[in-house]
Design an enzyme around this catalytic site. Structure first.
Site, PDB file in Angstrom:
ATOM      1  N   HIS A 297      -7.171   8.320  20.287  1.00  0.00           N
ATOM      2  CA  HIS A 297      -6.432   9.485  19.766  1.00  0.00           C
ATOM      3  C   HIS A 297      -7.273  10.234  18.746  1.00  0.00           C
ATOM      4  O   HIS A 297      -7.405  11.463  18.789  1.00  0.00           O
ATOM      5  CB  HIS A 297      -5.123   8.995  19.141  1.00  0.00           C
ATOM      6  CG  HIS A 297      -4.401   9.997  18.307  1.00  0.00           C
ATOM      7  ND1 HIS A 297      -4.791  10.328  17.023  1.00  0.00           N
ATOM      8  CD2 HIS A 297      -3.291  10.738  18.549  1.00  0.00           C
ATOM      9  CE1 HIS A 297      -3.963  11.223  16.525  1.00  0.00           C
ATOM     10  NE2 HIS A 297      -3.045  11.493  17.430  1.00  0.00           N
ATOM     11  N   ASN A 298      -7.878   9.502  17.819  1.00  0.00           N
ATOM     12  CA  ASN A 298      -8.664  10.160  16.778  1.00  0.00           C
ATOM     13  C   ASN A 298      -9.966  10.731  17.311  1.00  0.00           C
ATOM     14  O   ASN A 298     -10.444  11.758  16.831  1.00  0.00           O
ATOM     15  CB  ASN A 298      -8.929   9.182  15.633  1.00  0.00           C
ATOM     16  CG  ASN A 298      -7.708   8.989  14.753  1.00  0.00           C
ATOM     17  OD1 ASN A 298      -6.582   9.214  15.188  1.00  0.00           O
ATOM     18  ND2 ASN A 298      -7.910   8.568  13.522  1.00  0.00           N
TER      19      ASN A 298
ATOM     20  N   LYS B  53      -5.018   4.297  19.158  1.00  0.00           N
ATOM     21  CA  LYS B  53      -5.168   5.193  18.006  1.00  0.00           C
ATOM     22  C   LYS B  53      -6.622   5.609  17.831  1.00  0.00           C
ATOM     23  O   LYS B  53      -6.908   6.751  17.443  1.00  0.00           O
ATOM     24  CB  LYS B  53      -4.662   4.503  16.733  1.00  0.00           C
ATOM     25  CG  LYS B  53      -4.770   5.341  15.454  1.00  0.00           C
ATOM     26  CD  LYS B  53      -4.056   6.682  15.581  1.00  0.00           C
ATOM     27  CE  LYS B  53      -3.750   7.317  14.238  1.00  0.00           C
ATOM     28  NZ  LYS B  53      -4.876   7.511  13.345  1.00  0.00           N
TER      29      LYS B  53
ATOM     30  N   GLY C 147       0.217   4.500  -1.007  1.00  0.00           N
ATOM     31  CA  GLY C 147      -0.462   5.780  -1.182  1.00  0.00           C
ATOM     32  C   GLY C 147       0.266   6.881  -0.442  1.00  0.00           C
ATOM     33  O   GLY C 147       1.469   6.800  -0.190  1.00  0.00           O
TER      34      GLY C 147
ATOM     35  N   GLY D 225       0.131  12.047   9.315  1.00  0.00           N
ATOM     36  CA  GLY D 225      -0.384  12.501   8.025  1.00  0.00           C
ATOM     37  C   GLY D 225       0.699  12.756   7.004  1.00  0.00           C
ATOM     38  O   GLY D 225       1.745  12.097   6.983  1.00  0.00           O
TER      39      GLY D 225
ATOM     40  N   SER E  90       0.089   8.146  13.330  1.00  0.00           N
ATOM     41  CA  SER E  90      -0.385   9.520  13.236  1.00  0.00           C
ATOM     42  C   SER E  90       0.747  10.395  12.720  1.00  0.00           C
ATOM     43  O   SER E  90       1.908  10.179  13.052  1.00  0.00           O
ATOM     44  CB  SER E  90      -0.853  10.030  14.606  1.00  0.00           C
ATOM     45  OG  SER E  90      -1.354  11.345  14.511  1.00  0.00           O
TER      46      SER E  90
ATOM     47  N   GLU F 178      -8.979  13.939  18.740  1.00  0.00           N
ATOM     48  CA  GLU F 178      -8.712  14.834  17.604  1.00  0.00           C
ATOM     49  C   GLU F 178     -10.008  15.486  17.112  1.00  0.00           C
ATOM     50  O   GLU F 178     -10.041  16.699  16.849  1.00  0.00           O
ATOM     51  CB  GLU F 178      -8.057  14.022  16.488  1.00  0.00           C
ATOM     52  CG  GLU F 178      -7.745  14.750  15.215  1.00  0.00           C
ATOM     53  CD  GLU F 178      -7.207  13.788  14.167  1.00  0.00           C
ATOM     54  OE1 GLU F 178      -7.878  13.592  13.136  1.00  0.00           O
ATOM     55  OE2 GLU F 178      -6.133  13.198  14.398  1.00  0.00           O
ATOM     56  N   TYR F 179     -11.079  14.707  17.022  1.00  0.00           N
ATOM     57  CA  TYR F 179     -12.367  15.259  16.606  1.00  0.00           C
ATOM     58  C   TYR F 179     -12.779  16.400  17.531  1.00  0.00           C
ATOM     59  O   TYR F 179     -13.228  17.465  17.097  1.00  0.00           O
ATOM     60  CB  TYR F 179     -13.456  14.175  16.658  1.00  0.00           C
ATOM     61  CG  TYR F 179     -13.559  13.253  15.469  1.00  0.00           C
ATOM     62  CD1 TYR F 179     -12.417  12.832  14.778  1.00  0.00           C
ATOM     63  CD2 TYR F 179     -14.790  12.770  15.055  1.00  0.00           C
ATOM     64  CE1 TYR F 179     -12.523  11.948  13.716  1.00  0.00           C
ATOM     65  CE2 TYR F 179     -14.903  11.882  13.992  1.00  0.00           C
ATOM     66  CZ  TYR F 179     -13.766  11.481  13.328  1.00  0.00           C
ATOM     67  OH  TYR F 179     -13.873  10.619  12.281  1.00  0.00           O
TER      68      TYR F 179
ATOM     69  N   GLY G  50       0.847  -1.185   0.000  1.00  0.00           N
ATOM     70  CA  GLY G  50       0.000   0.000   0.000  1.00  0.00           C
ATOM     71  C   GLY G  50       0.878   1.228   0.000  1.00  0.00           C
ATOM     72  O   GLY G  50       1.400   1.633   1.043  1.00  0.00           O
TER      73      GLY G  50
ATOM     74  N   MET H  97       0.269   7.898   2.712  1.00  0.00           N
ATOM     75  CA  MET H  97       0.906   7.491   3.963  1.00  0.00           C
ATOM     76  C   MET H  97       1.928   6.388   3.734  1.00  0.00           C
ATOM     77  O   MET H  97       3.087   6.499   4.140  1.00  0.00           O
ATOM     78  CB  MET H  97      -0.152   7.031   4.968  1.00  0.00           C
ATOM     79  CG  MET H  97      -0.960   8.143   5.584  1.00  0.00           C
ATOM     80  SD  MET H  97      -0.079   9.040   6.883  1.00  0.00           S
ATOM     81  CE  MET H  97      -0.204   7.893   8.243  1.00  0.00           C
ATOM     82  N   GLY H  98       1.509   5.315   3.090  1.00  0.00           N
ATOM     83  CA  GLY H  98       2.408   4.184   2.878  1.00  0.00           C
ATOM     84  C   GLY H  98       3.631   4.547   2.062  1.00  0.00           C
ATOM     85  O   GLY H  98       4.748   4.110   2.367  1.00  0.00           O
TER      86      GLY H  98
END
Length: 303
Positions: free
Chosen positions: A176-177, A173, A9, A123, A121, A180-181, A7, A11-12
Site C-alpha cells: 500500500h505504501n 500495508k 502519539g 493518518g 492507514s 502511495e509513493y 504509544g 496516530m495512537g
C-alpha cells in the site's frame, strides 16, 4: 470491551479516542505522561506503566502497540510480555517489516501469547473518518480483534480486512505504501510540468480543484493537493526534501526478491533519495566529467 493502547502519539492517541468514543474501555500508556493526560477528556484511562496497564485490563487482554517500527517495537514487546498471560493478544499497529512480524508471532506463540500485525492507514484524518485496517492473524486472534477493528474502521463492515496469517497485514500495508509513493510522485511531477509553463498562465490550484470532479485521476491525494494549493500554490516556503519511512524501500526489495518489475515504485523511491541529497555527489561528478571532456563551466556551490 477493554483494550490497552501503548504509544499515544498522533496516530495512537487518535485511535484511543476513536475507540473510547465507540464504546470501548481504553487504558493508555505512553512514556510521556502528558500524552496520556491530554486524552482524559476523551475517556481514556491513563496507566503509569506497562505493568499497571496490564493489571487494569481483564483477561484475555488485548494490547495494541502504536510505537515506531524496529527496536522500539521489540523493546516494548519484551517489556510487556512479563505482565501478560497465556491467551492474551498483542497487536502491532506500526509499520513493521512483515518478516519481523512473522518472527515475533512465532516467538510469542511459544509463550501462549497471541499476536496480530495490523497495517493502519488514515493518518491524522483517521479520528474523524476512520482508518483503513489490514491485519494478519490466526482465527482465534482475529475473533478477539474484530470488535475493535469495527470501531476503528470507517464503518463496521467497510475499510478493513483480515488479510491472512501473521505477516499478511504488514505485507499488504507495505505494498500500500509503495503504491502511495508512486501515486504521489505522479501527481507532483504532473503539477510541476504545469507550474513551469508560465507562458500559459495556468492556475494549478484551480486545475487541481477541477480534477476532483469526474476526472479519472480524482482521489483523496488530489483532494489534499487541491486544499494546500488553494492556500499557497507557489510553495516557496517548503524545502524540497521528502522523507521515506521504510515501507517504500521494503516494497522495492520485495520486487527484487520476487523478480517482479516495479519501475514506478522504484523510481518514486529514488526520487525521494535524490530530494534528500543522496544524488549530490554523483551530480558533482557528472559536472566534473562534463568539464573534463567538453570544457563546460561548473556552477559553484553557494555558501
Amino acid at each position: 470491551m477493554n483494550i490497552g493502547i501503548v504509544g499515544l502519539g498522533r496516530m495512537g492517541g487518535n485511535m484511543a479516542r476513536r475507540l473510547a468514543r465507540g464504546g470501548a474501555h481504553v487504558v493508555g500508556y505512553d512514556p510521556d505522561p502528558l500524552a496520556s493526560r491530554v486524552l482524559a477528556d476523551d475517556g481514556v484511562v491513563a496507566a503509569a506503566s506497562l505493568e499497571t496497564l496490564a493489571i487494569a485490563l481483564p483477561a484475555p487482554r488485548v494490547v495494541w502497540l502504536m510505537v515506531p517500527a524496529g527496536n522500539a517495537t521489540q523493546q516494548t514487546i519484551d517489556a510487556l510480555v512479563p505482565h501478560l498471560a497465556r491467551g492474551d493478544l498483542i497487536v502491532d499497529g506500526g509499520n513493521a517489516n512483515y518478516h519481523d512480524s512473522q518472527r515475533r508471532g512465532e516467538a510469542l506463540s511459544r509463550l501462549g501469547i497471541r499476536f496480530s500485525d495490523c497495517g493502519v492507514s488514515g493518518g491524522v484524518h483517521g479520528l474523524a473518518n476512520g482508518y483503513a485496517l489490514m491485519f494478519g492473524a490466526d482465527a482465534e486472534a482475529a475473533a478477539m480483534l474484530v470488535p475493535y477493528i469495527r470501531i476503528l474502521a470507517p464503518a463496521p463492515d467497510t475499510g478493513w480486512l483480515h488479510c491472512g496469517p501473521i505477516g499478511a497485514g504488514h505485507f499488504v500495508k507495505m505494498i500500500h505504501n509503495g503504491i502511495e509513493y508512486g501515486m504521489m510522485q505522479a501527481i507532483a511531477e504532473g503539477f510541476a510540468l504545469m507550474e513551469n509553463r508560465r507562458d500559459l498562465g495556468l492556475d494549478v490550484a484551480k486545475i487541481a480543484s477541477t480534477w476532483r470532479h469526474g476526472s479519472v485521476v480524482r482521489s483523496w491525494l488530489l483532494d489534499l493537493t487541491a486544499d494546500f494549493l488553494a492556500v499557497d500554490s507557489t510553495l516557496q516556503g517548503v524545502a524540497p526534501i521528502v522523507a521515506d519511512s521504510g515501507e517504500g524501500r521494503w516494497t522495492v526489495e520485495e520486487a527484487i526478491a520476487q523478480g517482479v518489475p516495479a519501475p514506478v515504485l522504484s523510481l518514486a523511491l529514488m526520487s525521494r533519495f535524490a530530494s534528500q541529497g543522496g544524488g549530490d555527489y554523483a551530480n558533482r561528478m557528472l559536472a566534473m566529467m562534463r568539464k573534463a571532456f567538453g570544457g563546460h563551466a561548473i556552477a559553484k556551490q553557494q555558501p
